[in-house]
Design a protein around this motif. Structure first.
Motif, PDB file in Angstrom:
ATOM      1  N   ALA A 283       0.757  -1.187  -0.017  1.00 59.50           N
ATOM      2  CA  ALA A 283       0.214   0.039  -0.039  1.00 59.50           C
ATOM      3  C   ALA A 283       0.761   1.206  -0.162  1.00 59.50           C
ATOM      4  CB  ALA A 283      -0.965   0.061   1.167  1.00 59.50           C
ATOM      5  N   ILE A 284       0.896   2.063  -1.127  1.00 56.48           N
ATOM      6  CA  ILE A 284       1.551   3.244  -1.049  1.00 56.48           C
ATOM      7  C   ILE A 284       0.597   4.442  -1.519  1.00 56.48           C
ATOM      8  CG2 ILE A 284       3.679   1.758  -2.164  1.00 56.48           C
ATOM      9  CD1 ILE A 284       2.940   2.944  -4.702  1.00 56.48           C
ATOM     10  N   GLU A 285       1.329   5.637  -1.468  1.00 55.53           N
ATOM     11  CA  GLU A 285       0.671   6.749  -1.763  1.00 55.53           C
ATOM     12  C   GLU A 285       1.114   7.261  -3.118  1.00 55.53           C
ATOM     13  OE1 GLU A 285       1.616   9.866   0.950  1.00 55.53           O
ATOM     14  OE2 GLU A 285       0.356   9.131   2.801  1.00 55.53           O
ATOM     15  N   LEU A 286      -0.354   7.496  -3.865  1.00 60.83           N
ATOM     16  CA  LEU A 286      -0.029   7.804  -5.204  1.00 60.83           C
ATOM     17  C   LEU A 286       0.420   9.369  -5.445  1.00 60.83           C
ATOM     18  CD1 LEU A 286      -0.392   6.559  -7.904  1.00 60.83           C
ATOM     19  CD2 LEU A 286      -2.762   7.306  -8.117  1.00 60.83           C
ATOM     20  N   ASP A 287       1.421   9.636  -6.078  1.00 62.98           N
ATOM     21  CA  ASP A 287       1.668  11.079  -6.458  1.00 62.98           C
ATOM     22  C   ASP A 287       0.876  11.518  -7.463  1.00 62.98           C
ATOM     23  OD1 ASP A 287       2.974  13.487  -6.419  1.00 62.98           O
ATOM     24  OD2 ASP A 287       4.596  12.766  -7.485  1.00 62.98           O
ATOM     25  N   VAL A 288      -0.187  12.184  -7.047  1.00 65.24           N
ATOM     26  CA  VAL A 288      -1.252  12.784  -8.243  1.00 65.24           C
ATOM     27  C   VAL A 288      -0.812  14.278  -8.522  1.00 65.24           C
ATOM     28  CG1 VAL A 288      -3.594  13.218  -8.316  1.00 65.24           C
ATOM     29  CG2 VAL A 288      -3.081  11.503  -7.011  1.00 65.24           C
ATOM     30  N   LYS A 289      -0.594  14.272  -9.852  1.00 65.28           N
ATOM     31  CA  LYS A 289      -0.303  15.472 -10.452  1.00 65.28           C
ATOM     32  C   LYS A 289      -1.373  15.807 -11.583  1.00 65.28           C
ATOM     33  CE  LYS A 289       4.523  15.403  -9.153  1.00 65.28           C
ATOM     34  NZ  LYS A 289       5.932  15.438  -9.788  1.00 65.28           N
ATOM     35  N   TYR A 290      -2.106  16.863 -11.576  1.00 62.51           N
ATOM     36  CA  TYR A 290      -3.070  17.181 -12.583  1.00 62.51           C
ATOM     37  C   TYR A 290      -2.707  18.115 -13.737  1.00 62.51           C
ATOM     38  CZ  TYR A 290      -6.299  14.563  -9.375  1.00 62.51           C
ATOM     39  OH  TYR A 290      -6.839  13.611  -8.598  1.00 62.51           O
ATOM     40  N   GLU A 291      -1.405  18.382 -13.755  1.00 65.13           N
ATOM     41  CA  GLU A 291      -0.860  19.523 -14.750  1.00 65.13           C
ATOM     42  C   GLU A 291      -1.094  18.928 -15.979  1.00 65.13           C
ATOM     43  OE1 GLU A 291       0.769  18.406 -12.093  1.00 65.13           O
ATOM     44  OE2 GLU A 291       1.028  20.439 -10.775  1.00 65.13           O
ATOM     45  N   GLY A 292      -0.850  17.802 -16.232  1.00 63.44           N
ATOM     46  CA  GLY A 292      -0.841  17.171 -17.550  1.00 63.44           C
ATOM     47  C   GLY A 292      -2.489  16.802 -18.160  1.00 63.44           C
ATOM     48  N   CYS A 293      -3.475  16.930 -17.140  1.00 60.25           N
ATOM     49  CA  CYS A 293      -4.544  16.272 -17.458  1.00 60.25           C
ATOM     50  C   CYS A 293      -5.391  17.223 -18.204  1.00 60.25           C
ATOM     51  CB  CYS A 293      -5.408  16.042 -16.230  1.00 60.25           C
ATOM     52  SG  CYS A 293      -4.710  14.704 -15.152  1.00 60.25           S
ATOM     53  N   LEU A 294      -6.401  16.798 -19.140  1.00 68.78           N
ATOM     54  CA  LEU A 294      -7.123  17.501 -20.021  1.00 68.78           C
ATOM     55  C   LEU A 294      -8.505  18.230 -19.206  1.00 68.78           C
ATOM     56  CD1 LEU A 294      -7.856  18.773 -22.805  1.00 68.78           C
ATOM     57  CD2 LEU A 294      -8.997  16.524 -23.263  1.00 68.78           C
ATOM     58  N   PHE A 295      -8.649  19.346 -19.046  1.00 68.92           N
ATOM     59  CA  PHE A 295      -9.507  20.044 -18.427  1.00 68.92           C
ATOM     60  C   PHE A 295     -10.213  21.141 -19.189  1.00 68.92           C
ATOM     61  CE2 PHE A 295      -7.555  18.210 -14.532  1.00 68.92           C
ATOM     62  CZ  PHE A 295      -8.562  17.833 -13.719  1.00 68.92           C
ATOM     63  N   GLU A 296      -9.807  21.443 -20.385  1.00 72.38           N
ATOM     64  CA  GLU A 296     -10.218  22.506 -21.381  1.00 72.38           C
ATOM     65  C   GLU A 296     -11.638  22.048 -21.767  1.00 72.38           C
ATOM     66  OE1 GLU A 296     -10.578  26.173 -22.443  1.00 72.38           O
ATOM     67  OE2 GLU A 296      -8.688  25.363 -21.480  1.00 72.38           O
ATOM     68  N   ILE A 297     -12.597  22.966 -21.364  1.00 70.84           N
ATOM     69  CA  ILE A 297     -13.900  22.662 -21.881  1.00 70.84           C
ATOM     70  C   ILE A 297     -14.425  23.652 -23.030  1.00 70.84           C
ATOM     71  CG2 ILE A 297     -14.677  22.118 -19.480  1.00 70.84           C
ATOM     72  CD1 ILE A 297     -16.162  24.511 -19.218  1.00 70.84           C
ATOM     73  N   THR A 298     -13.698  24.292 -23.546  1.00 74.16           N
ATOM     74  CA  THR A 298     -14.045  25.378 -24.793  1.00 74.16           C
ATOM     75  C   THR A 298     -14.452  24.591 -25.876  1.00 74.16           C
ATOM     76  OG1 THR A 298     -11.719  25.419 -25.328  1.00 74.16           O
ATOM     77  CG2 THR A 298     -12.699  27.211 -23.949  1.00 74.16           C
ATOM     78  N   GLY A 299     -13.814  23.703 -26.110  1.00 77.73           N
ATOM     79  CA  GLY A 299     -14.069  22.822 -27.265  1.00 77.73           C
ATOM     80  C   GLY A 299     -15.375  21.841 -27.056  1.00 77.73           C
ATOM     81  N   GLY A 300     -15.899  21.594 -25.727  1.00 80.69           N
ATOM     82  CA  GLY A 300     -17.142  20.816 -25.805  1.00 80.69           C
ATOM     83  C   GLY A 300     -16.580  19.797 -24.513  1.00 80.69           C
TER      84      GLY A 300
END
Length: 480
Positions: A283-300
């Motif tokens: 059991a380990i802690e996950l290093d969550v980094k959302y910098e590279g995730c797609l959150f842009e909603i302008t295109g739908g």
């Protein structure tokens, strides 16, 4: 930070030396004995420390500390569920009292209607009518009433609606009163004493991790380069055997390579005995980094509506227009936990794969099915629906969605779930020629882009008033 559990490959006892196999099995029995002792002491509100267990079992500090930590976690979860059970029983009592209140209202209305008919027959002064639930009566029109916005004669209301309500509610009340006594006894029993857990054939050993040191654990030392695990038993003897973590091994390597005393470096290992072999879980802690995730909603966006047998998906463009919609069907009825897990993972994989293909973020609604389960426990009539609620795990689907989306670098946003199905049914189901579930997912996708919904003026002009908010408008339709 979220935690994940990584399972290793199987390690068969006949492939190990006799000393290693016996040491592991003896340490598991020793750990279980310390765990049971710690739980019993904590259950009776007695203080316990590692020195007390160390003097009894003549071992090092690591086994007692791990056993006490596990016992505290078990007792804490048990107390949480115990208080939750008491609150659920009290809510049942509240609903039973509410039903009894409605029955008394119907009976009082019946008595006043009989008195009104006698007064009309003898030409006396008309008495007021007691108004029950969903009924409106005005003295200026004594022979008529409104029931759920329907205008009718008092006689028809009494014969067609009130008498059947009294009969059905009275029959239900007899059952509820019997259940009330049982619920009261159950609450008294729960408040008097919390039931003690009985450990049956638990063959596991859970050793907590530490952030200091190279291998992040006191007893388990894993060398990822050689793929070997070194285990230190109670007599400080070292036992080495080959071990590999085939799934998400890179996350474990990342934690092992962290600097000394870094937050999130500790690794908790759990050794589970399966008879002929054992498995080690990390059991380990996950290093969550959302910098590279797609959150842009302008295109739908892509919106989904989660139900017990399907996930409805809708894709919209930047103007909020529907581009594509479909259903991902699955069946969780009469399946084992492993089968349900595989079905959910496969369905979630298809949903996130479509989001990655179109390059748009995912919009979901924030739901809680626990309230629906609690409300349904009061009336145990539709056993098929109750079975569906017990098998349907909304939390599991949400967890798999977040895990898969992070792996595929797809962003997820949660929106208010209020009246999405009602809005989809009223506005978009017939207009778009789609099902209600698909229309609800379309509303969720639009809400994720910030679009608001209003009722059609032509169809619902009687309740679409300027002074009312849009949620109250939809709540009136939901009540009908």
């Amino acid at each position: 930070m979220p935690k994940i559990t990584i399972s290793s490959t199987r390690v068969y006892y006949h492939e190990l030396s006799n000393d290693t196999a016996l040491a592991i099995q003896n340490d598991i029995s020793l750990y279980q004995s310390m765990l049971h002792k710690s739980y019993r002491e904590l259950y009776h509100n007695n203080s316990i420390n590692s020195r007390y267990l160390k003097d009894i079992y003549h071992t090092n500090d690591y086994f007692p500390l791990s056993a006490i930590s596990e016992a505290k976690g078990i007792l804490k979860s048990q107390k949480t569920w115990h208080h939750k059970s008491i609150s659920m029983k009290k809510k049942k009592l509240k609903k039973i009292d509410q039903e009894e209140k409605y029955f008394n209202q119907y009976r009082m209305t019946k008595y006043t209607l009989v008195a009104l008919s006698k007064a009309i027959t003898h030409g006396e002064v008309l008495p007021p009518v007691y108004r029950c639930r969903d009924m409106k009566w005005y003295s200026r029109d004594p022979l008529h009433c409104y029931y759920r916005n329907q205008y009718m004669l008092l006689y028809l209301f009494e014969v067609q609606i009130l008498n059947p309500l009294i009969r059905s509610t009275g029959h239900k009340l007899k059952q509820l009163r019997y259940r009330r006594t049982r619920v009261l006894r159950r609450i008294e029993k729960l408040e008097k004493r919390m039931k003690q857990i009985r450990f049956h054939r638990n063959r596991y050993m859970k050793i907590t991790g530490r952030s200091q040191g190279k291998y992040c654990n006191n007893l388990f030392k894993y060398d990822h380069e050689k793929k070997t695990m070194t285990y230190i038993d109670t007599y400080q003897r070292r036992h080495a055997f080959s071990l590999d973590f085939p799934y998400r091994r890179e996350e474990l390597i990342r934690v092992l390579n962290l600097k000394h005393a870094t937050k999130g470096k500790a690794v908790c290992y759990t050794l589970k005995d399966k008879g002929d072999y054992f498995i080690i879980s990390a059991a380990i802690e996950l290093d969550v980094k959302y910098e590279g995730c797609l959150f842009e909603i302008t295109g739908g966006t892509v919106g989904i509506d989660i139900n017990n047998d399907r996930i409805s998906l809708s894709e919209i463009d930047r103007q909020g227009n529907l581009i594509y919609c479909r259903d991902f069907l699955f069946d969780l009825s009469s399946k084992t936990s492993s089968q349900r897990k595989w079905i959910i993972e496969n369905t979630v994989k298809q949903v996130i794969g479509y989001c990655r293909e179109v390059g748009k973020p995912l919009i979901i609604e924030e739901l809680n099915f626990e309230k629906k389960k609690k409300d349904f426990e009061l009336y145990n009539q539709n056993k098929q629906y109750q079975r569906m609620l017990s098998e349907f795990s909304y939390r599991k689907i949400i967890e798999k969605l977040y895990s898969r989306s992070y792996k595929e670098r797809i962003g997820i946003n949660e929106v208010n779930p209020a009246y999405t199905s009602i809005i989809g049914k009223l506005k978009y189901a017939r207009q778009k020629g789609i099902s209600i579930d698909k229309a609800a997912s379309y509303v969720i996708a639009r809400r994720g882009m910030g679009y608001s919904e209003r009722l059609p003026l032509k169809q619902y002009q009687q309740i679409n008033k300027p002074q009312l908010t849009r949620w109250r408008n939809y709540s009136q339709l939901a009540a009908e």
